[in-house]
Design a protein around this motif. Structure first.
Motif, mmCIF file in Angstrom:
data_model
loop_
_atom_site.group_PDB
_atom_site.id
_atom_site.type_symbol
_atom_site.label_atom_id
_atom_site.label_comp_id
_atom_site.label_asym_id
_atom_site.label_seq_id
_atom_site.Cartn_x
_atom_site.Cartn_y
_atom_site.Cartn_z
ATOM 1 N N LEU A 248 0.864 -1.175 0.000
ATOM 2 C CA LEU A 248 0.000 0.000 0.000
ATOM 3 C C LEU A 248 0.898 1.221 0.000
ATOM 4 O O LEU A 248 1.766 1.357 0.853
ATOM 5 C CB LEU A 248 -0.880 0.017 1.256
ATOM 6 C CG LEU A 248 -1.886 -1.111 1.419
ATOM 7 C CD1 LEU A 248 -2.719 -0.895 2.676
ATOM 8 C CD2 LEU A 248 -2.802 -1.197 0.197
ATOM 9 N N ARG A 249 0.687 2.077 -1.004
ATOM 10 C CA ARG A 249 1.536 3.260 -1.116
ATOM 11 C C ARG A 249 0.686 4.527 -1.094
ATOM 12 O O ARG A 249 -0.313 4.619 -1.803
ATOM 13 C CB ARG A 249 2.333 3.222 -2.416
ATOM 14 C CG ARG A 249 3.285 2.046 -2.536
ATOM 15 C CD ARG A 249 4.214 2.251 -3.723
ATOM 16 N NE ARG A 249 5.182 1.171 -3.833
ATOM 17 C CZ ARG A 249 5.048 0.114 -4.650
ATOM 18 N NH1 ARG A 249 3.986 0.015 -5.423
ATOM 19 N NH2 ARG A 249 5.980 -0.808 -4.681
ATOM 20 N N TYR A 250 1.110 5.490 -0.284
ATOM 21 C CA TYR A 250 0.387 6.745 -0.173
ATOM 22 C C TYR A 250 1.316 7.922 -0.419
ATOM 23 O O TYR A 250 2.486 7.889 -0.059
ATOM 24 C CB TYR A 250 -0.226 6.891 1.218
ATOM 25 C CG TYR A 250 -1.242 5.817 1.522
ATOM 26 C CD1 TYR A 250 -2.521 5.875 0.981
ATOM 27 C CD2 TYR A 250 -0.913 4.723 2.310
ATOM 28 C CE1 TYR A 250 -3.454 4.882 1.227
ATOM 29 C CE2 TYR A 250 -1.837 3.718 2.568
ATOM 30 C CZ TYR A 250 -3.114 3.805 2.023
ATOM 31 O OH TYR A 250 -4.027 2.825 2.257
ATOM 32 N N ALA A 251 0.761 8.934 -1.047
ATOM 33 C CA ALA A 251 1.483 10.189 -1.209
ATOM 34 C C ALA A 251 0.707 11.219 -0.402
ATOM 35 O O ALA A 251 -0.384 11.620 -0.781
ATOM 36 C CB ALA A 251 1.552 10.582 -2.675
ATOM 37 N N GLY A 252 1.264 11.609 0.726
ATOM 38 C CA GLY A 252 0.558 12.521 1.630
ATOM 39 C C GLY A 252 1.031 13.943 1.461
ATOM 40 O O GLY A 252 2.225 14.226 1.521
ATOM 41 N N TRP A 253 0.095 14.828 1.212
ATOM 42 C CA TRP A 253 0.436 16.228 1.101
ATOM 43 C C TRP A 253 -0.027 16.960 2.369
ATOM 44 O O TRP A 253 -1.160 16.761 2.802
ATOM 45 C CB TRP A 253 -0.237 16.872 -0.110
ATOM 46 C CG TRP A 253 0.090 18.335 -0.209
ATOM 47 C CD1 TRP A 253 1.178 18.890 -0.792
ATOM 48 C CD2 TRP A 253 -0.666 19.407 0.349
ATOM 49 N NE1 TRP A 253 1.147 20.250 -0.628
ATOM 50 C CE2 TRP A 253 0.043 20.596 0.063
ATOM 51 C CE3 TRP A 253 -1.862 19.476 1.070
ATOM 52 C CZ2 TRP A 253 -0.420 21.848 0.465
ATOM 53 C CZ3 TRP A 253 -2.320 20.726 1.479
ATOM 54 C CH2 TRP A 253 -1.603 21.903 1.160
ATOM 55 N N SER A 254 0.844 17.747 2.947
ATOM 56 C CA SER A 254 0.406 18.559 4.079
ATOM 57 C C SER A 254 1.356 19.728 4.295
ATOM 58 O O SER A 254 2.492 19.728 3.833
ATOM 59 C CB SER A 254 0.348 17.737 5.362
ATOM 60 O OG SER A 254 1.637 17.603 5.932
ATOM 61 N N THR A 255 0.838 20.700 5.026
ATOM 62 C CA THR A 255 1.693 21.743 5.561
ATOM 63 C C THR A 255 2.335 21.170 6.820
ATOM 64 O O THR A 255 1.711 20.406 7.544
ATOM 65 C CB THR A 255 0.851 22.985 5.888
ATOM 66 O OG1 THR A 255 0.215 23.416 4.679
ATOM 67 C CG2 THR A 255 1.708 24.112 6.436
ATOM 68 N N CYS A 256 3.606 21.512 7.033
ATOM 69 C CA CYS A 256 4.358 20.952 8.147
ATOM 70 C C CYS A 256 4.802 22.078 9.074
ATOM 71 O O CYS A 256 5.191 23.149 8.602
ATOM 72 C CB CYS A 256 5.595 20.221 7.628
ATOM 73 S SG CYS A 256 5.218 18.992 6.369
ATOM 74 N N TYR A 257 4.734 21.805 10.357
ATOM 75 C CA TYR A 257 5.059 22.837 11.356
ATOM 76 C C TYR A 257 6.185 22.363 12.268
ATOM 77 O O TYR A 257 6.091 21.280 12.842
ATOM 78 C CB TYR A 257 3.817 23.155 12.183
ATOM 79 C CG TYR A 257 2.669 23.635 11.349
ATOM 80 C CD1 TYR A 257 2.539 24.978 11.034
ATOM 81 C CD2 TYR A 257 1.716 22.738 10.851
ATOM 82 C CE1 TYR A 257 1.483 25.422 10.253
ATOM 83 C CE2 TYR A 257 0.662 23.170 10.071
ATOM 84 C CZ TYR A 257 0.549 24.523 9.772
ATOM 85 O OH TYR A 257 -0.482 24.955 9.001
ATOM 86 N N ARG A 258 7.214 23.159 12.386
ATOM 87 C CA ARG A 258 8.331 22.773 13.245
ATOM 88 C C ARG A 258 8.820 23.956 14.059
ATOM 89 O O ARG A 258 8.990 25.047 13.533
ATOM 90 C CB ARG A 258 9.465 22.204 12.399
ATOM 91 C CG ARG A 258 8.985 20.974 11.626
ATOM 92 C CD ARG A 258 10.095 20.231 10.947
ATOM 93 N NE ARG A 258 9.519 19.098 10.224
ATOM 94 C CZ ARG A 258 10.214 18.238 9.503
ATOM 95 N NH1 ARG A 258 11.527 18.371 9.396
ATOM 96 N NH2 ARG A 258 9.610 17.234 8.898
ATOM 97 N N ARG A 259 9.051 23.699 15.328
ATOM 98 C CA ARG A 259 9.462 24.792 16.216
ATOM 99 C C ARG A 259 10.920 25.177 16.000
ATOM 100 O O ARG A 259 11.323 26.284 16.314
ATOM 101 C CB ARG A 259 9.214 24.416 17.670
ATOM 102 C CG ARG A 259 7.730 24.287 17.989
ATOM 103 C CD ARG A 259 7.493 24.064 19.484
ATOM 104 N NE ARG A 259 7.924 25.205 20.249
ATOM 105 C CZ ARG A 259 8.712 25.146 21.326
ATOM 106 N NH1 ARG A 259 9.141 23.979 21.744
ATOM 107 N NH2 ARG A 259 9.064 26.229 21.969
ATOM 108 N N GLU A 260 11.723 24.232 15.527
ATOM 109 C CA GLU A 260 13.152 24.489 15.326
ATOM 110 C C GLU A 260 13.787 25.002 16.619
ATOM 111 O O GLU A 260 14.626 25.911 16.608
ATOM 112 C CB GLU A 260 13.370 25.495 14.172
ATOM 113 C CG GLU A 260 12.884 25.004 12.827
ATOM 114 C CD GLU A 260 13.592 23.743 12.349
ATOM 115 O OE1 GLU A 260 14.670 23.400 12.885
ATOM 116 O OE2 GLU A 260 13.052 23.062 11.452
#
Length: 424
Positions: A248-260
């Motif tokens: 099963l293969r998925y291509a997930g698109w999202s905005t990503c949030y990182r505090r760094e």
RNA sequence: GGAAGCGUGCCGGAGCGGCCGAACGGAACAGUCUUGAAAACUGUCGUCGUUAAUAGCGACCGUGGGUUCAAAUCCCACCGCUUCCUCCA
């Protein structure tokens, strides 16, 4: 979580892995001892429980006269079972604590050591030679009016930015090209939630050592995800998935949030390291026997995308000590950034073997019809950071940027990004 | 945000504190029948742990606690879902 059977059958393999990672080897012996202790405790509890169950059944069948004595005996029995249960629970908790600390067993061939001990797998493409003074992506972004860092900072603080005009369109084009490519290669597109509950965050292993990297919304007890991998890995949690027709293969698109949080002062210029970006992530669920082949495939897809963007890059095999706890092997593809005269990571692909899936309880039915833990793999197919490499590598003497041919169809055929004409 | 109801196996759906790992129906799988298929009939049919064991035993009926000799069944908390009202891209 590592395979408990491996712990029993071949603890030395786990020790070797711990050594390569620079982790504590003695954890393995501790785990073996705790496992033995737990098994003894659970056996004791279970045999007592069996006795209790048998005794309780007698009460139901007994006559009125016989009952009081049986119930009294049952009360004594219940105390013993409770005590044995507590011992078994404590033993299991102890075992869990130790076993969770052991990171995934690295695959043979992964270089031992820390961050600097990676091996270069290959270098591809030609680094551009400019017969003019090359500008960095910040300068290009400003002069072409496609990245507005000043205003991003104004409204959200450092490490925020606006993508504007062709900059915004370029990012969407990149994402769309990646999504097209993934779809053609058997990946199902998924737009994922970017807020998840604590147990999902913990279950995917992101609340461990990287907890301070993650934005948290206390009013709602939700976490902002730093990658769609969180949602993609959690997608089939507690399921027995069907792999009989292949992975099963998925291509997930999202905005990503990182505090760094841990990188204050690092890469502060430009959009290389930001709090918010977009990413298209590949994710595969597969029979563990095929995980290494799948890993090679994910890497090949990443390379195809980099080549489509006409970027010079190298691929590195990350050293054991620099792997995440779930990864058994990780390849990074790094693009050449001319103004920094160095390679910077654009993609990363990890083979998590069964480590992540065991924690998330994702299984499949094998050829014998038995359930077995699946393997999971993930890999970046495109992110906002690619704009840095695209802008810098394809800049022209006149200050414009040439759009890679493969991206043009997603930009209405546009060939160059040029500075906007001064407004009257 | 206000009100009510509901959470049981792949799905639907029963379940009196002991005889319930759970009726019944469907799906699926295997077989009989058939030139083949359908239908019909027969059988199999949850997961996890422990164990040499597909033997036994133990655990699991949203999750976590509690009451009891004994809990799917009683009590508490939490989570989720549905419907209605309110609001809304």
């Amino acid at each position: 979580m590592i395979d408990p059977n491996l712990l029993r059958e071949n603890p030395d393999a786990i020790k070797a892995s711990q050594r390569a990672r620079g982790n504590d080897e003695s954890l393995v012996d501790q785990a073996v001892a705790a496992d033995a202790k737990w098994r003894k405790a659970i056996q004791e509890f279970e045999s007592l429980r069996a006795e209790q169950n048998a005794a309780a059944k007698l009460v139901g069948a007994a006559s009125k006269e016989e009952r009081p004595a049986l119930i009294a005996a049952g009360q004594v029995m219940a105390e013993k079972v409770k005590a044995a249960n507590e011992i078994a629970d404590a033993a299991q908790k102890h075992l869990d604590e130790i076993i969770w600390k052991i990171e995934n067993v690295v695959i043979d061939g992964v270089p031992a050591g820390g961050e600097e001990n990676f091996t270069v797998v290959k270098e591809v493409g030609t680094k551009p030679k400019f017969d003019f003074e090359a500008q960095d992506h910040v300068a290009l972004g400003e002069s072409l009016d496609i990245i507005d860092i000043e205003r991003g900072t104004k409204i959200a603080g450092s490490r925020f930015y606006f993508l504007k005009g062709w900059g915004a369109r370029l990012e969407l084009a990149l994402m769309n090209m990646a999504l097209d490519y993934a779809s053609k290669n058997d990946f199902t597109a998924l737009i994922t939630p970017t807020l998840v509950r604590p147990e999902v965050m913990a279950g995917t292993g992101f609340l461990g050592e990287h907890a301070d990297e993650i934005y948290y919304l206390p009013a709602d007890d939700l976490y902002l995800t730093g990658t769609s991998e969180v949602a993609l890995a959690g997608y089939h949690r507690d399921e027995i998935i069907d792999l009989s027709n292949g992975p099963l293969r998925y291509a997930g698109w999202s905005t990503c949030y990182r505090r760094e949080a841990g990188s204050a002062g690092r890469d502060t210029r430009g959009i290389l390291r930001v709090h918010q970006f977009n990413k298209l992530e590949m994710f595969s669920y597969i029979d563990p026997a095929n995980s290494e082949a799948e890993h090679a495939k994910l890497l090949a897809f990443q390379e195809a995308m980099l080549q489509a963007c006409e970027l010079p890059y190298r691929v590195i095999d990350t050293a054991a000590g620099d792997l995440g706890s779930s990864a058994a092997r990780k390849f990074d593809a790094e693009a050449w950034v001319p103004t920094q005269e160095t390679y910077r990571e654009l993609t990363s692909t990890s083979n998590c073997t069964t480590y992540q899936a065991r924690r998330l309880n994702v299984r499949f039915r094998n050829a014998e019809g038995k359930t077995q833990t699946a393997a999971t793999l993930n890999g970046t197919l495109a992110t906002t950071r690619w704009l840095v490499a695209i802008l810098e590598n394809h800049q022209q003497a006149d200050g414009s940027v040439k759009i890679p041919t493969a991206l043009r169809p997603y930009l209405g055929g546009q060939e160059f990004i040029t500075a906007p004409k001064a407004r009257a």
